[in-house]
Design an enzyme around this catalytic site. Structure first.
Site, PDB file in Angstrom:
ATOM      1  N   ARG B  35      40.865   3.790 -36.570  1.00  0.00           N
ATOM      2  CA  ARG B  35      40.198   5.016 -36.192  1.00  0.00           C
ATOM      3  C   ARG B  35      39.922   4.960 -34.697  1.00  0.00           C
ATOM      4  NH1 ARG B  35      37.817   7.026 -40.982  1.00  0.00           N
ATOM      5  NH2 ARG B  35      37.829   5.500 -42.668  1.00  0.00           N
ATOM      6  N   THR B  36      39.745   6.126 -34.118  1.00  0.00           N
ATOM      7  CA  THR B  36      39.398   6.154 -32.700  1.00  0.00           C
ATOM      8  C   THR B  36      37.952   5.734 -32.542  1.00  0.00           C
ATOM      9  OG1 THR B  36      40.906   7.999 -32.392  1.00  0.00           O
ATOM     10  CG2 THR B  36      39.311   7.576 -30.658  1.00  0.00           C
ATOM     11  N   LEU B  37      37.725   4.678 -31.787  1.00  0.00           N
ATOM     12  CA  LEU B  37      36.363   4.195 -31.551  1.00  0.00           C
ATOM     13  C   LEU B  37      35.896   4.521 -30.149  1.00  0.00           C
ATOM     14  CD1 LEU B  37      36.933   0.703 -33.150  1.00  0.00           C
ATOM     15  CD2 LEU B  37      35.684   2.594 -34.188  1.00  0.00           C
TER      16      LEU B  37
END
Lengths: 238, 259
Positions: B35-37
Site C-alpha cells: 500500500r502507499t505509505l
C-alpha cells in the site's frame, strides 16, 4: 397459460411474450418486444449503466454509449457455448444534450441500428414504408403532436382490417429537449388518437368505416409474433 | 468461462486485469503487494483562479525526491481536451498513473461515435469517486488534483485530494500554496468584485506573484513552471516552460550569509 413460455393459450397466444415500454433514465426509454424475463434483465442492466454513469460522472449517459454497452452484453451469449441469446428486440429512444434525439433498434443477434425512425414486429413493414416515405416531413415537424401523428398513422397502417387503434391497445412515449421520457397509456393516449381520426388510412383496403370491434391486447396476433397493435413505433423528436 | 473481453489498443487498468484500480487482492497471499505509505517523488503547489472569460492554472515543473530537487522538468499540467485541464501535486508516480487513465478515457470519448468530450465537472466527479475509493481501501493515490475548464460557457474550478475531499471554488491552491497564496488569490478576486471582474492579465499576474512567493518561501518550489489557460470560447492551451524572475539580493543581509 402463462406458466411457461412453451404453452400456447387457447387463443394461440404465448403470454410470456409481451410488450413493455418503460423509462430507463429521465432521458432514455425502451420498448421491449419478446420474452419478458429477458427484457427485465436488460432493463435492469440498462438502468444500472445509466445510474452508475450519473454517480461517477455527474452527467447523463449518452444513448449511443448505453446501446453500445447493451450490445456488448447481448453478444456474449451468442458466442459462449451453452448460452442462448436474449429473446428480446429493443427500441431505445432518448435525447442527449449537445447531440439531439436518438433512436436505436437492438436485435437479439447483438447487432444494433441507429435509426431516424423504425418499426418492428409482425406486419411492421407497412409502418416502415410509411415512415420512409415521410422522412422529410417527419424531419420538418415542429411540434410533438405532429410527430406523434406520424407515428400513430404508421402504426395504424399495420393493423388488419377489423382492428382499430384504441386506448386499450396503444401507448405513446415521448422524450425530448424539454420533456423527460414520459409514457402515455390508457386514457392519456386519447388526445393523440383523436389527432389521427381525421386522417385517412393510407393503403388500407377498408372502406374507411372504423371497426366496431374493440380489441384488448393482442387480439389478432398469432403465437410468438409481436402484434402490430401493440408494436411500438419510435420516432425522432424533431 | 471467461466472457468475451473487449480488446484494447491502450492499457487501461480495468482491461489489464491485474493492475486495476478497482481490484481487491488478498494481502496475505500477495506479500510483494504494498500500500502507499508515503509519497516518494513529489510535486509542490498547484494554483488556479477563474477570470471573467475563463480559468488559469499554474504548476511548477519540479519533481522533488525528498529535499533533493531531482527532476526539474516534469510536466504536472495535463490537457484533457479543449475544455478541460488538470494538474496534481503529491506523489508524481501516482499522478502519472492517474493521468494515463484520464488520457485513455479522453481518447475513448473522442473516438466513440457521437461521443461528447469529458466536461470538467464530469472529470472532477469521476476523480472524486476514484480518490475516495482508494482512500477507503487504505491505499490512496497520494495526490491533490485541481480540475479546471469551461462548462456550459462558464469557468469551472474543482479540487480533489487523496482523502476524496472535493469542492469547487473561484480560486484554489494545493500544498504550501493553500497556506501562502490562497489569501492573495482571494484578495485579487475581492478587489475585482468577483471573477467576473477579473481580467486575464490581472489573473495571470496574480498567479505569477503567488508563484514567486512560493519560490521564496517553499523549499520544494521551483522557478520554472507551466501555465494552462482555458477560455470559455476557445480551446484550452498549456504553455511553458515559463521562467520566474526572482530577486535574492536581500540574501546578503542575512547574518553569516557571507563572511
Amino acid at each position: 397459460y402463462d406458466h411457461d413460455v412453451i404453452i400456447f393459450s387457447p387463443q394461440g397466444r404465448i403470454h410470456q411474450i409481451e410488450y413493455a415500454m418503460e423509462a430507463i433514465d429521465s432521458h432514455i426509454g425502451v420498448s421491449i418486444a419478446g420474452l419478458t424475463a429477458d427484457g427485465q434483465v436488460l432493463s435492469r442492466f440498462a438502468r444500472d449503466e445509466c445510474f452508475n454513469h450519473r454517480w461517477a460522472y455527474d452527467s447523463a449517459l449518452t444513448v449511443s454509449r448505453l446501446v453500445d454497452n447493451l450490445a456488448s452484453k447481448l453478444q456474449v451469449p451468442t458466442q459462449v457455448y451453452g448460452k442462448r441469446p436474449f429473446g428480446v428486440g429493443l427500441l431505445i429512444a432518448g435525447f442527449d444534450i449537445g447531440i439531439g434525439p436518438r433512436v436505436f433498434y437492438q436485435c437479439p443477434s447483438a447487432n444494433y441500428y441507429d435509426c431516424k425512425s423504425i418499426a418492428i414486429g409482425a406486419r411492421s413493414q407497412s409502418a416502415r414504408t410509411y415512415l420512409e416515405g415521410k422522412l422529410d416531413e417527419i424531419a420538418a415537424t415542429k411540434t410533438p403532436e405532429e410527430l406523434i401523428k406520424h407515428g400513430l398513422i404508421a402504426l395504424r397502417n399495420t393493423l388488419p382490417n377489423e382492428m382499430e387503434l384504441s386506448v386499450k391497445n396503444c401507448s405513446v412515449a415521448l422524450v425530448g429537449s424539454d420533456i423527460d421520457f414520459t409514457v402515455y397509456e390508457d386514457s392519456a393516449v386519447e388526445p393523440y388518437l383523436a389527432l389521427i381520426r381525421e386522417e385517412p388510412s393510407a393503403g388500407a383496403a377498408d372502406d374507411g368505416q372504423p371497426s366496431t370491434q374493440s380489441t384488448s391486447g393482442d387480439g389478432a396476433a398469432g403465437p410468438g409474433s409481436s402484434g402490430a397493435a401493440e408494436g411500438e413505433v419510435r420516432m425522432e423528436e424533431a | 468461462f471467461s466472457s468475451a473481453m473487449s480488446a484494447s489498443f491502450y492499457t487501461k487498468p480495468a482491461n489489464n486485469g491485474n493492475a486495476g484500480v478497482a481490484m481487491e487482492t488478498s494481502w496475505d497471499s500477495n506479500p510483494g503487494r504494498q500500500r502507499t505509505l508515503q509519497p516518494i517523488t513529489t510535486g509542490a503547489s498547484v494554483l488556479a483562479i477563474k477570470y471573467n472569460a475563463g480559468v488559469i492554472m499554474v504548476a511548477d515543473t519540479l519533481g522533488s525526491y525528498g529535499s533533493l530537487a531531482k527532476f526539474r522538468s516534469i510536466p504536472r499540467v495535463l490537457r484533457v481536451n479543449d475544455a478541460t485541464v488538470a494538474a496534481a501535486s503529491g506523489d508524481l508516480a501516482d499522478m502519472q498513473f492517474l493521468n494515463t487513465v484520464v488520457e485513455n478515457h479522453a481518447i475513448d470519448e473522442e473516438i466513440h461515435e457521437h461521443g461528447i468530450a469529458y466536461s470538467p465537472a464530469s472529470l472532477h466527479s469521476w476523480l472524486t469517486r476514484v480518490m475516495y475509493n482508494r482512500r477507503s481501501r487504505i491505499n490512496p493515490l497520494w495526490n491533490t488534483y485541481i480540475v479546471a475548464g469551461t462548462e456550459a460557457g462558464q469557468p469551472f474550478l474543482g479540487y480533489v485530494n487523496m482523502l476524496g475531499v472535493a469542492f469547487k471554488e473561484d480560486c484554489l491552491a494545493t500544498g504550501f500554496g493553500s497556506h501562502l497564496c490562497l489569501g492573495l488569490l482571494r484578495e485579487a478576486l475581492d478587489a475585482a468584485g468577483g471573477y467576473a471582474g477579473l481580467t486575464e492579465e490581472t489573473a495571470t499576474s496574480a498567479l505569477e506573484a503567488c508563484l514567486r512567493v512560493l519560490y521564496y518561501r517553499d523549499c520544494r518550489a521551483y522557478n520554472q513552471y507551466q501555465l494552462a489557460n482555458v477560455p470559455v470560447a476557445k480551446p484550452a492551451q498549456v504553455s511553458g516552460p515559463h521562467f520566474l524572475q526572482s530577486d535574492w539580493s536581500v540574501a546578503k543581509l542575512v547574518k553569516h550569509y557571507t563572511e
